[in-house]
Design an enzyme around this catalytic site. Sequence first.
Site, PDB file in Angstrom:
ATOM      1  N   LYS A 149       0.835  -1.205   0.000  1.00 24.35           N
ATOM      2  CA  LYS A 149       0.000   0.000   0.000  1.00 24.35           C
ATOM      3  C   LYS A 149       0.869   1.253   0.000  1.00 24.35           C
ATOM      4  CE  LYS A 149      -1.957   1.793   3.648  1.00 24.35           C
ATOM      5  NZ  LYS A 149      -2.803   2.026   4.842  1.00 24.35           N
ATOM      6  N   ASP A 167      -6.690   1.279   1.228  1.00 26.10           N
ATOM      7  CA  ASP A 167      -6.692   1.424   2.683  1.00 26.10           C
ATOM      8  C   ASP A 167      -8.025   0.916   3.216  1.00 26.10           C
ATOM      9  OD1 ASP A 167      -8.499   3.384   2.001  1.00 26.10           O
ATOM     10  OD2 ASP A 167      -7.599   4.938   3.240  1.00 26.10           O
TER      11      ASP A 167
END
Length: 257
Positions: A149, A167
């Site tokens: 991420k 997220d």
Amino acid sequence: MSENNGDSATRPARAVKRAAPSSRKGRSLYTPAEVHEIFRRFCVQRPEPKGELEHVNAFTLLVAVVLSAQATDAGVNKATRALFAIADTPQKMLALGEERVGDCIRTIGLWRNKAKNVIALSQALIDEYDGEVPGDRDELVRLPGVGRKTANVVLNMAFGQHTMAVDTHILRIGNRIGLAPGKTPEQVEAELVRIIPDEYMRHAHHWLILHGRYVCKARKPDCPACVIADICKSPEKTTSIPAPLVELAPQEIPQSL
């Protein structure tokens, strides 16, 4: 906050490998035309969405995202303003040392381990990349404290690559409204990258994060404020009347917690 870093804004975006179809749980509930309309409306709302983590270059962006794990953007910004004022390069950060970095970020959760990672990744950048942040996911995820991420955020914001950083907000939206069903961030990422038109991929993850943070909230979605309420296929939605489609003022982040 500047979204791009100097020369990185002019670098051509590299092709990003799409995840294998086997990593996906399910298909989007939306047609290509519906997906296009969803992101067209998000674009009208926020033509130039900005990430909410303050940074001045690719390195400080990388550090900020590493520090943001299990912390709020506002909390990270509060801690990094003083830090980045004196250490905006790997060399300066390394010269500060772990103890001083720790003192600057003490208000952030898991600060001790994060201070170690910031120093270790600064050292790695100096040793392996001449102090420059690499624009390659495989190289980024090898750095201390950097996961997929984090790498996707840096590739998108600093290098203009069409990546999707999933997220908690995006994971929730992908499943809640059926836009990109998946049990894992990787599954949701793969489906979003597959379905989102290229013309919207540059800002797609920002639009989805902001939509999840301020409209499609975790506890109670604010459906009357949603510009895609008529398109949304969530069984939780409370209205099918979309909010007025107007450009929004930039979202301000609280200066303190």
